[in-house]
Scaffold this active site. Structure first.
Site, PDB file in Angstrom:
ATOM      1  N   ASN A  33       0.839  -1.208   0.000  1.00 39.96           N
ATOM      2  CA  ASN A  33       0.000   0.000   0.000  1.00 39.96           C
ATOM      3  C   ASN A  33       0.873   1.256   0.000  1.00 39.96           C
ATOM      4  OD1 ASN A  33       0.929   0.203   2.599  1.00 39.96           O
ATOM      5  ND2 ASN A  33      -1.074  -0.009   3.590  1.00 39.96           N
ATOM      6  N   ILE A  52      -3.474  -5.024   2.433  1.00 39.50           N
ATOM      7  CA  ILE A  52      -3.796  -6.433   2.704  1.00 39.50           C
ATOM      8  C   ILE A  52      -4.958  -6.592   3.678  1.00 39.50           C
ATOM      9  CG2 ILE A  52      -1.609  -7.516   2.092  1.00 39.50           C
ATOM     10  CD1 ILE A  52      -1.109  -7.543   5.226  1.00 39.50           C
ATOM     11  N   TYR A 141       4.069  -4.665  19.490  1.00 45.61           N
ATOM     12  CA  TYR A 141       4.707  -5.123  18.251  1.00 45.61           C
ATOM     13  C   TYR A 141       4.996  -6.631  18.335  1.00 45.61           C
ATOM     14  CZ  TYR A 141       8.433  -6.184  14.975  1.00 45.61           C
ATOM     15  OH  TYR A 141       9.188  -6.796  14.011  1.00 45.61           O
ATOM     16  N   PHE A 169      16.453 -11.505  14.021  1.00 45.17           N
ATOM     17  CA  PHE A 169      17.094 -10.731  15.070  1.00 45.17           C
ATOM     18  C   PHE A 169      17.303  -9.328  14.467  1.00 45.17           C
ATOM     19  CE2 PHE A 169      17.541 -13.379  18.835  1.00 45.17           C
ATOM     20  CZ  PHE A 169      16.767 -14.417  18.371  1.00 45.17           C
ATOM     21  N   ASN A 170      18.493  -8.747  14.409  1.00 42.34           N
ATOM     22  CA  ASN A 170      18.558  -7.355  13.925  1.00 42.34           C
ATOM     23  C   ASN A 170      18.949  -7.284  12.459  1.00 42.34           C
ATOM     24  OD1 ASN A 170      18.540  -7.083  16.898  1.00 42.34           O
ATOM     25  ND2 ASN A 170      18.673  -4.919  16.375  1.00 42.34           N
TER      26      ASN A 170
HETATM   27  N1  UDP Z   1      20.013   2.166  19.891  1.00 44.58           N
HETATM   28  C1  UDP Z   1      20.718   3.249  20.393  1.00 44.58           C
HETATM   29  N2  UDP Z   1      20.544   4.465  19.774  1.00 44.58           N
HETATM   30  C2  UDP Z   1      19.715   4.659  18.714  1.00 44.58           C
HETATM   31  C3  UDP Z   1      19.002   3.537  18.208  1.00 44.58           C
HETATM   32  C4  UDP Z   1      19.183   2.308  18.830  1.00 44.58           C
HETATM   33  O1  UDP Z   1      21.474   3.124  21.359  1.00 44.58           O
HETATM   34  O2  UDP Z   1      19.603   5.790  18.236  1.00 44.58           O
HETATM   35  C5  UDP Z   1      20.199   0.843  20.523  1.00 44.58           C
HETATM   36  C6  UDP Z   1      18.906   0.238  21.022  1.00 44.58           C
HETATM   37  O3  UDP Z   1      18.666   0.654  22.341  1.00 44.58           O
HETATM   38  C7  UDP Z   1      19.205  -1.255  20.893  1.00 44.58           C
HETATM   39  C8  UDP Z   1      20.166  -1.340  19.714  1.00 44.58           C
HETATM   40  O4  UDP Z   1      20.669  -0.030  19.530  1.00 44.58           O
HETATM   41  O5  UDP Z   1      19.885  -1.704  22.047  1.00 44.58           O
HETATM   42  C9  UDP Z   1      19.486  -1.793  18.434  1.00 44.58           C
HETATM   43  O6  UDP Z   1      18.318  -1.009  18.259  1.00 44.58           O
HETATM   44  P1  UDP Z   1      17.497  -0.999  16.902  1.00 44.58           P
HETATM   45  O7  UDP Z   1      16.407   0.028  17.058  1.00 44.58           O
HETATM   46  O8  UDP Z   1      18.444  -0.822  15.769  1.00 44.58           O
HETATM   47  O9  UDP Z   1      16.911  -2.451  16.775  1.00 44.58           O
HETATM   48  P2  UDP Z   1      15.988  -3.319  17.782  1.00 44.58           P
HETATM   49  O10 UDP Z   1      16.949  -4.070  18.664  1.00 44.58           O
HETATM   50  O11 UDP Z   1      15.092  -2.376  18.510  1.00 44.58           O
HETATM   51  O12 UDP Z   1      15.258  -4.231  16.854  1.00 44.58           O
END
Ligand code: UDP
Length: 326
Positions: A33, A52, A141, A169-170
């Site tokens: 969208n 969706i 979330y 994970f990330n």
């Molecule tokens: N983080 C931070 N500063 C920022 C954004 C994120 O220190 O401006 C830290 C956040 O607290 C986490 C890690 O970086 O421990 C990864 O955060 P992100 O938002 O990238 O991914 P998430 O783990 O929330 O999926």
């Protein structure tokens, strides 16, 4: 060659998926969208602008086109926002996903790959985290994703819908060829924010909390390259098409890096200095999230090609330099 419907194919991970599927010779239709995705991130696929949550529109689409699978990337992903506006998250991530699943079952499309998250585990009781780790999401979330996972179990039993649930994970990095990358608006993720500070687009990067129970006091995360993530989806599709039962897989490299280590690696990779400021902990951040992804490696034969943080940051930096206003 198969025909795949990629929901959210205009987004960060979705657009990398579309590129890989097209390169593998599949026919790809993107449904998006464009609330957060970008049309210009999609090439080689046909595009249908659809929400969706609009089951009627999906019923129409599925009655005119046949698909061998659906991959679903169309979610909102900001933990903090989900706490402030849970209706938005349950509306899209849960209710709209349910509409998609209903339309699929109605049309007899029974292969589904779902983007889930490490946030389903909540605060880890052990690390590395395997798929059996207790599920106790601590924000809407994570809960919205966990609810869809449970719906999928019931849909398999009742309707024979087979799913591969991938708990990321990330997600980080960018297309190694430099064509695609992360473009969230607003950006909230650590690596792109650091690189925006390095490129001068942002004044500083803020570290959220230095008082965690980790060696340097900052949070530890498992960063996984977006190209490796989408490679796991391609393998998950093959797994489903081979007639296997539904399964859940963690996707991470099994290596944890602290926020401080990510900052230092980014300084090395970019050769730039940038300011770092400090802020209190961000709510809902566990100290340490590291994946045990043995199941994906053993069952899917998944082998990350870019497991090291330097390469992940190098590719993201390449993208940041391209995205800079000229
Ligand atoms: N983080 C931070 N500063 C920022 C954004 C994120 O220190 O401006 C830290 C956040 O607290 C986490 C890690 O970086 O421990 C990864 O955060 P992100 O938002 O990238 O991914 P998430 O783990 O929330 O999926």
């Amino acid at each position: 060659m198969r025909k795949v419907f990629v929901v959210g194919g205009g987004g960060y991970i979705g657009s990398h998926m579309v590129k890989q599927l097209v390169q593998a010779g599949h026919q790809v239709v993107v449904g998006d969208n464009f609330s957060t995705g970008f049309r210009d991130a999609i090439s080689g696929a046909s595009i249908i602008e659809v929400d969706i949550g609009d089951q009627g529109a999906l019923d129409d689409l599925f009655s005119t086109q046949e698909f061998d699978a659906v991959i679903h990337f169309a979610s909102f992903i900001q933990v903090g926002e989900s706490v402030l506006d849970p209706a938005k998250y349950y509306g899209n991530n849960l209710a709209a996903s349910l509409a998609l699943l209903r339309a699929m079952v109605k049309a007899g499309i029974l292969n589904f790959v779902f983007s889930s998250t490490a946030a389903v585990y909540g605060n880890p009781v052990y690390v590395p985290i395997d798929e059996e780790h207790p599920k106790a999401p601590i924000n809407p979330y994570g809960l919205s994703k966990w609810m869809v996972e449970q719906i999928l179990r019931d849909f398999e039993r009742a309707y024979g819908l087979k799913s591969a649930v991938l708990r990321y994970f990330n997600a980080a990095g960018a297309d190694p060829e430099g064509c695609l990358g992360e473009r969230h608006e607003p950006e909230t993720h650590l690596i792109p924010l650091i690189l925006q500070a390095a490129s001068g687009r942002r004044k500083a990067i803020t570290v959220f909390g230095r008082d965690y129970d980790t060696p340097d006091g900052t949070c530890i995360r498992d960063y996984v390259h977006v190209t490796d993530l989408v490679q796991a989806h391609a393998r998950a599709l093959d797994y489903l098409w081979a007639g296997n039962d539904s399964a859940v897989f963690n996707l991470g490299n099994g290596a944890g890096f602290s926020v401080q280590e990510v900052i230092e690696t980014a300084r090395r990779v970019t050769g730039r200095e940038f300011a770092v400021s400090e802020a209190p902990r961000r709510s809902g951040d566990p100290a340490r999230l590291v994946a045990d992804s043995r199941r994906a490696r053993e069952t899917l034969g998944w082998r990350p090609i870019y497991p090291d943080l330097e390469t992940i940051i190098k590719h993201a930096w390449q993208w940041e330099l391209r995205a800079l206003p000229k």
